[in-house]
Design a protein around this motif. Structure first.
Motif, short mmCIF file in Angstrom:
data_model
loop_
_atom_site.label_atom_id
_atom_site.label_comp_id
_atom_site.label_asym_id
_atom_site.label_seq_id
_atom_site.Cartn_x
_atom_site.Cartn_y
_atom_site.Cartn_z
N LEU A 74 5.31 14.12 -14.69
CA LEU A 74 6.48 13.25 -14.61
C LEU A 74 7.74 14.00 -14.20
CD1 LEU A 74 6.44 10.89 -17.69
CD2 LEU A 74 6.08 10.31 -15.29
N ALA A 75 7.82 15.28 -14.62
CA ALA A 75 9.01 16.07 -14.35
C ALA A 75 9.32 16.13 -12.86
CB ALA A 75 8.83 17.48 -14.91
N ALA A 76 8.29 16.04 -12.04
CA ALA A 76 8.48 16.09 -10.59
C ALA A 76 8.96 14.75 -10.04
CB ALA A 76 7.19 16.51 -9.91
N GLU A 77 9.06 13.74 -10.90
CA GLU A 77 9.41 12.36 -10.51
C GLU A 77 8.58 11.90 -9.32
OE1 GLU A 77 13.70 12.16 -10.20
OE2 GLU A 77 13.87 13.38 -12.00
N PRO A 78 7.26 11.90 -9.49
CA PRO A 78 6.37 11.60 -8.37
C PRO A 78 6.21 10.10 -8.14
CG PRO A 78 5.08 12.01 -10.33
CD PRO A 78 6.52 12.14 -10.74
N GLU A 79 5.63 9.77 -7.01
CA GLU A 79 5.27 8.37 -6.72
C GLU A 79 3.85 8.10 -7.19
OE1 GLU A 79 6.92 5.99 -4.76
OE2 GLU A 79 8.67 7.13 -4.11
N VAL A 80 3.02 9.16 -7.09
CA VAL A 80 1.61 8.99 -7.43
C VAL A 80 1.21 10.09 -8.41
CG1 VAL A 80 -0.77 8.99 -6.57
CG2 VAL A 80 1.08 8.11 -5.14
N ILE A 81 0.45 9.74 -9.43
CA ILE A 81 -0.18 10.75 -10.27
C ILE A 81 -1.68 10.57 -10.17
CG2 ILE A 81 -0.44 11.72 -12.59
CD1 ILE A 81 2.33 10.83 -13.26
N ARG A 133 0.83 -1.21 0.00
CA ARG A 133 0.00 0.00 0.00
C ARG A 133 0.86 1.26 0.00
NH1 ARG A 133 -5.06 -1.34 4.01
NH2 ARG A 133 -5.68 -3.26 2.93
N LEU A 134 0.73 2.07 -1.05
CA LEU A 134 1.50 3.31 -1.14
C LEU A 134 0.71 4.47 -0.53
CD1 LEU A 134 4.00 4.78 -2.32
CD2 LEU A 134 2.64 5.16 -4.38
N LEU A 135 -0.57 4.54 -0.92
CA LEU A 135 -1.42 5.64 -0.48
C LEU A 135 -2.72 5.05 0.09
CD1 LEU A 135 -1.75 8.90 -0.85
CD2 LEU A 135 -3.34 8.21 -2.63
N THR A 136 -3.07 5.48 1.29
CA THR A 136 -4.28 4.95 1.92
C THR A 136 -5.22 6.09 2.28
OG1 THR A 136 -2.83 3.35 2.94
CG2 THR A 136 -5.10 3.35 3.67
N TYR A 179 -0.97 5.24 -10.42
CA TYR A 179 -2.03 6.16 -10.85
C TYR A 179 -3.28 5.97 -10.02
CZ TYR A 179 0.69 6.43 -15.23
OH TYR A 179 1.66 6.60 -16.16
N LEU A 180 -3.86 7.09 -9.60
CA LEU A 180 -5.24 7.04 -9.12
C LEU A 180 -6.05 7.67 -10.24
CD1 LEU A 180 -6.60 7.34 -5.71
CD2 LEU A 180 -7.58 8.94 -7.31
N PHE A 181 -6.79 6.86 -10.95
CA PHE A 181 -7.36 7.25 -12.22
C PHE A 181 -8.87 7.44 -12.06
CE2 PHE A 181 -8.66 7.17 -16.54
CZ PHE A 181 -7.56 7.51 -17.30
N HIS A 216 -7.29 2.09 -0.89
CA HIS A 216 -5.84 2.23 -0.93
C HIS A 216 -5.31 1.94 -2.32
CE1 HIS A 216 -5.54 -2.16 -0.84
NE2 HIS A 216 -6.53 -2.10 0.02
N LEU A 217 -4.15 2.53 -2.58
CA LEU A 217 -3.53 2.43 -3.90
C LEU A 217 -2.22 1.68 -3.75
CD1 LEU A 217 -3.04 3.31 -6.85
CD2 LEU A 217 -2.26 5.51 -5.97
#
Lengths: 543, 373, 276
Positions: free
Chosen positions: A432-439, A277-280, A471-473, A300-301
């Motif tokens: 992507l430029a921010a090199e994120p974990e979640v989009i 779980r990355l994001l809850t 992704y949370l789509f 959760h994602l």
């Protein structure tokens, strides 16, 4: 196929373009389009935005919006040549022989008058019915189309009625003078799927019972397959393919049509392990002033995967994204990211926390500052988060453009010089430029034409494979869910209805709402609408 | 058009109305644009009684709200006028007597005028009196201000009334013609004329009219003196030139704004619906566009009337017309503060009232509010 | 931008503005006489009626043409200074209100509403009646009154822009308020503000002239167009047209500004339409 009601030959439609500083020039919108429409038959016009489908539809009324004019060819309606006909002659036909149903009935009804008065106006003005007859027929049609309180419905004002009902009321308005031809201009595009199906059923029934001919304009092949007898596929104002619906759907001749038909069948295999779980989101409740928009939502994602949040307008799915970003602090509940609780408010979050969660919007047009170049837009997060400047920044911008499959020289362009799909790609690159974990992706494909949207989905998957971003789509479209998700959350009126791995969520047994939602999505095959309608009748009879 | 109070918001000159929902309740400039959603008036969930009233009678609630706001605004304006005068550098008594006055004389005057009392006491006394129609006495003439104001206000309103009577129908009519013949000769002419007219200061128009009609042709008299007991027709003749000046001044603005308001409505999708029903152009405009253009046009008219009442100041000075504007300008030159305050309050009150009327009429003509869900 | 695309009417406006600004800048070199130099008799006839001075003389026997040229300087300087100040106040405050929202916006907007509830001319009359008659005070009063109109437009424009996703994107990135105001909002608000600047400038010219005409603007002996009308208005009764000449100058300048503004507005409108 007796005599043809509408005969269109070699139609050419142009619009006058005024560019400041230049003399007006003519822009061709439609060229070389020909078709025949016999009485009682339905022609579906399909194509992406700018294909000229609405313009062709309106030409059947001899009408052009703004500076749009029919400049060549023939449009013959019931033996009358519309091209070059006087305004008087056209007025005699409009509202009597040929009627129009607009995409947005909410805007197309005059807010100052009762619906009933507007609906009977054309029939009275043309002397087709007496006032009493007209109102009686209207009440009958209200009933046929499933509108509430058919006797008193006409006394309401447009703002007192829901969107789906207005669209049906507009159909009644078009049917009332018993015209030979009705032009439906994307009548269900602005509606939710579960509302769309009611309107589709109503339109289908109205066409069948009145034996009127119709032109049905849409961008959705699955919708047109349900109502049309013939289909004309348009692109850039020209005919790509024209034939009976079965032929076009089942054995398309042209490559473009084939791509349109096959596109929806893609499906991403579900990731097997969803335990990381990355994001809850934990028991979140949120809203604006007195209105509660989210109520006890927990989901959760997993890392490196895609969670699709699906729901209709008002389900709270976009509010969920606002809560996660910190734009709307929740009243209760919390958001955990990588095992640590995220501050509820945006301004309490650190730069590093902000960097790791990025966002992509539905409208790429408004998501990018029109006064900044693509290079500025992509460069800003690089400078802001990583302190990149000069040559290093330029190199990285080029890499990002490469990743989204756009040429390097686009860095010097402004957003207005890009197409819708290209803009959405740039928006992805900016995230992507921010090199994120979640989009967080808020309906990034729903404003795009189907083939372009498909390209965006493919790109997102490619990038996920390369960077393991999650992704949370957010979407309202089940086909998109199938194409991209590993897990799915179904939302309805602020509550989480169903959540879990995709295969589980999209397989029976269903709860009532998911069942309704899944069954309302038009399927790309002929006869689907009838099946659903019959199934509903059976269910209603069984109860 | 120097003093273009109110009408000088972004509508004027170029006359563009905010695009979008023509039914959104427009707030007249100068009115409190309280962010109230027209669909849910009085979203005060905290006060259940009020909230329930607002839910049941949204129209009444909104109108009451506008009335309340206007009243508050008037009180606030009175405070601004009072404090503004109060916070001045220097002393009134000193100003009043001049630099050569002895300290004893200044002291006496201070007491006479009540300036030795605390400011708050004087404010409430002044406001209380003003609300009951007593504006005190003039420093310059020692006369009752109310008496002067009463007579002059009548003259001013007489002038403004006739100017409105001529300009409103003319502006709305020309605006409609301009829309009907859009981009043709009539429209172009109207556009050129109105662009020129909004660029002319009212005193210039006034003097040109005087020069041509009173001096060169001698068809009317100048200055425009009126007196008590003057026969009605003589009075009309006396105000002919000032009235013409005012008409020219407001006409252009009103016309451009009316044109913009109707054009805005003509672009709405329901006009296309009417056209596709095969309705004639006249029926489309009269039946489908006009009812929706009514609210913006009413707004335009009220705005310009508000401007008219203020524009009258300069016109009265030019024509030496004994109205309230001239009274105020005279008082300003001799720094007769009670008169300045009284006239300022009156002008502001008329202005606020007209803006409020515009707001309320706009609310009344909104079908969403007249027929709630 | 294409020079040939500029319409004829806008060229007239631009030419007129160039003449007026030229007079303002080079007044001492162009004017045949001094600003308050008495050169002849009272209200001498202009040259076309057989007088010795091109435009005749004024109520004190000063050369009207020279005063007109010097007057251009005062009128344009004061109007421009007031408009620039008004824009600085108005734009900064309105953008801040639109970006910060909440109580900042409420406080500023309600204060602005209150200011706008008093007609501009009336407000100016009251304030100038009590304040000392100095040039900087006049400019400041004009600027503050005008800034209420700028605030109103600025807030409307900025609120529209703030609602765009790219501003939200900047906030999500963590950008500061100053970046959002100057880099995200301002570039997009420039065209409507530019047109509004022209409009406000035209109004400032007219407003200043009116104040001077009423005796509250520029104080004698300095020349300014509104004041010149006031000085010479008594001549009208005797058929002397001296008051109409500065009046024409005011009208001419205002028409020129409006012609340019009209073109700017049409241009931005068509740009918007073309890109949408």
């Amino acid at each position: 196929m007796a005599e043809d009601l509408l005969r269109v030959r070699d139609l050419k439609i142009e619009a006058e373009m005024h560019t400041p500083g230049e003399t007006a020039r003519m822009l061709t919108i439609v060229e070389g389009v020909s078709f025949d429409l016999p009485k009682g038959r339905v022609l579906g016009l399909i194509g992406e935005s700018g294909a000229g489908k609405s313009t062709i539809g309106l030409s059947a009324l001899g009408y052009g919006r703004g500076s749009v004019r029919i400049t060549g060819g023939e449009v013959t309606l019931g033996g009358t040549q519309l091209v070059g006909l006087s305004q008087r002659g056209l007025r005699r036909l409009r509202g009597a022989k040929v009627c129009y149903v607009a995409q947005s009935a909410a805007a197309a009804f005059n807010p100052a008058f009762r619906l009933g008065d507007q609906i009977v106006e054309a029939a009275l003005k043309h002397g087709i019915l007496t006032r009493a007859q007209a109102h009686e027929r209207a009440a009958g049609l209200f009933r046929t189309l499933g509108l509430p309180d058919p006797e008193s419905f006409g006394r309401r004002y447009p703002h007192q009625v829901s969107g789906g009902q207005l669209q049906r009321a507009m159909t009644v308005m078009a049917l009332l003078p018993s015209p030979d031809l009705i032009v439906f201009d994307e009548p269900t595009t602005a509606l939710d799927v579960t509302t769309q199906i009611d309107v589709l059923v109503a339109i289908k029934r109205a066409i069948e019972e009145t034996h009127t001919a119709a032109i049905y304009v849409t961008h959705d092949l699955a919708v047109v397959a349900q109502v049309a007898d013939d289909i004309m596929v348009l692109r850039h104002g020209k005919t790509v393919e024209y034939g009976p619906v079965a032929q076009v759907m089942e054995s398309p001749r042209e490559d473009y049509t084939r791509r349109l038909v096959s596109m929806r069948h893609r499906e991403k295999p579900q990731a097997p392990d969803q335990s990381d779980r990355l994001l809850t989101v934990d028991h979140v409740e949120a809203g604006y002033s007195a209105v509660k928009v989210l109520d006890g939502v927990s989901l959760h994602l997993p890392k490196g995967q895609t969670l699709a949040v699906v729901g209709e307008s008002g389900s709270g799915k976009s509010t969920l994204a606002r809560v996660i970003t910190g734009l709307l602090p929740p009243r209760h509940g919390r958001i955990t990211f990588k095992g640590r609780e995220l501050p509820a408010r945006l301004d309490a979050r650190s730069k590093e926390q902000l960097r790791q969660i990025q966002m992509i919007y539905q409208m790429a047009d408004t998501a990018m500052n029109p006064r900044h170049t693509i290079g500025d837009i992509l460069g800003r997060p690089l400078t802001f988060y990583f302190g990149l400047r000069g040559a290093k920044k330029a190199t990285r911008v080029k890499e990002l453009l490469g990743a989204i499959e756009l040429p390097e020289h686009f860095a010097g362009r402004y957003p207005a010089e890009l197409s819708g799909g290209q803009k959405q790609r740039v928006a992805i690159a900016r995230a992507l430029a921010a090199e994120p974990e979640v989009i967080l992706c808020d309906e990034p494909t729903s404003a795009l034409d189907p083939l372009v949207a498909d390209g965006i989905l493919k790109l997102l998957q490619k990038l996920q494979a390369e960077t393991h971003v999650s992704y949370l789509f957010i979407t309202h479209d089940i086909a998109t869910v199938r194409a991209i998700a590993d897990s799915v959350a179904v939302m309805h009126r602020g509550r989480l209805v169903r959540f879990g791995p995709k295969d589980q969520v999209l397989s029976p047994p269903f709860d009532d709402y998911t069942d309704l939602l899944l069954k309302s999505v038009p399927e790309m095959r002929i006869g689907w609408l009838e099946e659903v309608r019959d199934a509903r009748r059976m269910a209603a009879a069984g109860n | 058009m120097a003093a273009v109070p109110g009408s000088s918001q972004n509508l004027d000159g170029t006359a563009r109305l905010p695009a979008g929902d023509p039914l959104a309740v427009p707030g007249a400039p100068g009115s409190l644009l309280v962010s109230v959603d027209p669909a849910v008036p009085g979203t005060a969930g905290k006060r259940p009684a009020l909230g329930r009233f607002a839910a049941r009678h949204p129209l009444a609630a909104m109108i009451l709200q506008r009335l309340g706001i206007s009243f508050l605004l008037l009180i606030a304006v009175s405070a601004v006028l009072f404090i503004g005068v109060e916070a001045l550098p220097g002393d009134f008594a000193q100003t009043y007597l001049g630099q050569s006055a002895t300290p004893q004389a200044v002291e006496n005057i201070r007491r006479d005028l009540g300036l030795d009392q605390p400011a708050a006491t004087r404010y409430f006394a002044w406001l209380g009196n003003a609300l009951t129609g007593d504006f005190g006495t003039s420093w310059a003439s020692r006369n009752s201000i109310t008496e002067q104001v009463g007579r002059r206000l009548g003259n001013t309103l007489f002038l403004a009334f006739f100017a409105a009577l001529i300009s409103v129908p003319l502006a709305v009519g020309l605006g409609m013609i301009s829309v009907l013949y859009r981009d043709r000769i009539a429209d172009r002419l109207v556009n050129v004329f109105s662009l020129a007219a909004i660029s002319l200061p009212e005193f210039f128009i006034g003097y040109v009219l005087i020069f041509v009609f009173a001096i060169n042709f001698g068809v009317v008299s100048f200055p425009s003196t009126v007196f008590d007991g003057m026969p009605f027709l003589d009075r009309l003749e006396a105000i002919a030139l000032p009235c013409a000046t005012l008409v020219l001044v407001v006409l252009a603005h009103m016309l451009r704004m009316t044109r913009a308001a109707i054009l805005n409505v003509m672009e709405a999708p329901y006009i296309e619906t009417a056209e596709l029903k095969g309705l004639s152009r006249a029926r489309t405009i009269l039946r489908h566009a006009a009812p929706n253009a009514l609210a913006p046009i009413i707004n335009v008219v009220a705005l310009n009337l508000a401007y008219l009442v203020v524009g009258v100041v300069v016109v009265e000075v030019v024509f030496v017309y004994p109205g309230i504007g001239q009274y105020m300008v005279d008082a300003v030159t001799v720094r007769d503060m009670p008169v300045v305050q009284a006239c300022g309050l009156l002008f502001a009150a008329i202005y606020i009232f007209l803006n409020m009327a515009a707001d309320i009429l706009a609310i009344l003509s909104n079908p969403r509010l007249r027929h709630p869900k | 931008m294409n020079w040939r695309s500029v319409p004829f009417s806008a060229w007239i406006g631009i030419a007129g503005l160039a003449i007026a600004f030229g007079c303002a800048v080079f007044a001492p070199f162009i004017a045949p006489y001094g600003e308050s130099e008495i050169v002849g008799g009272v209200w001498e006839l202009p040259a076309w009626s057989g007088g010795t001075f091109l435009l005749g003389t004024d109520n004190l026997g000063r050369d009207l043409l020279s005063r007109l040229i010097y007057g251009a300087r005062t009128t344009i300087f004061v109007a421009a200074a007031a408009t620039l100040l008004a824009f600085s106040f108005g734009v900064l405050l309105s953008f801040t209100a639109a970006v910060l929202k909440g109580w900042t916006d409420q406080a500023l907007s309600r204060l602005n509403d209150l200011m706008m509830a008093i007609p501009t001319l009336i407000f100016a009359l009251v304030v100038l009646a009590v304040l000392p008659q100095q040039l900087w005070i006049l400019i400041l009063v004009m600027a503050v009154l005008d800034s209420t109109r700028v605030f109103r437009l600025g807030r409307a424009v900025a609120t529209d822009i703030v609602a765009m996703d790219f501003v939200e994107a900047a906030r999500l990135r963590g950008e500061r308020t100053s970046w959002i105001i100057f880099r995200e909002i301002l570039p997009n608000a420039l065209s409507p503000l530019l047109a509004e600047f022209g409009l406000r400038f035209a109004f400032a010219i007219l407003f200043l002239s009116t104040l001077s005409f009423l005796g509250l603007g520029i104080q004698p002996p300095a020349a300014d167009w509104g004041g010149m009308v006031k000085d010479n208005k008594d001549g009208i009764i005797f058929g002397v047209s001296a008051a109409l000449i500065p009046g024409t100058a005011i009208a001419f300048l205002a028409v020129c500004v409006n012609l340019v503004v009209d073109w700017l507005l049409n241009r931005t409108a068509s740009l918007k339409g073309g890109r949408a």
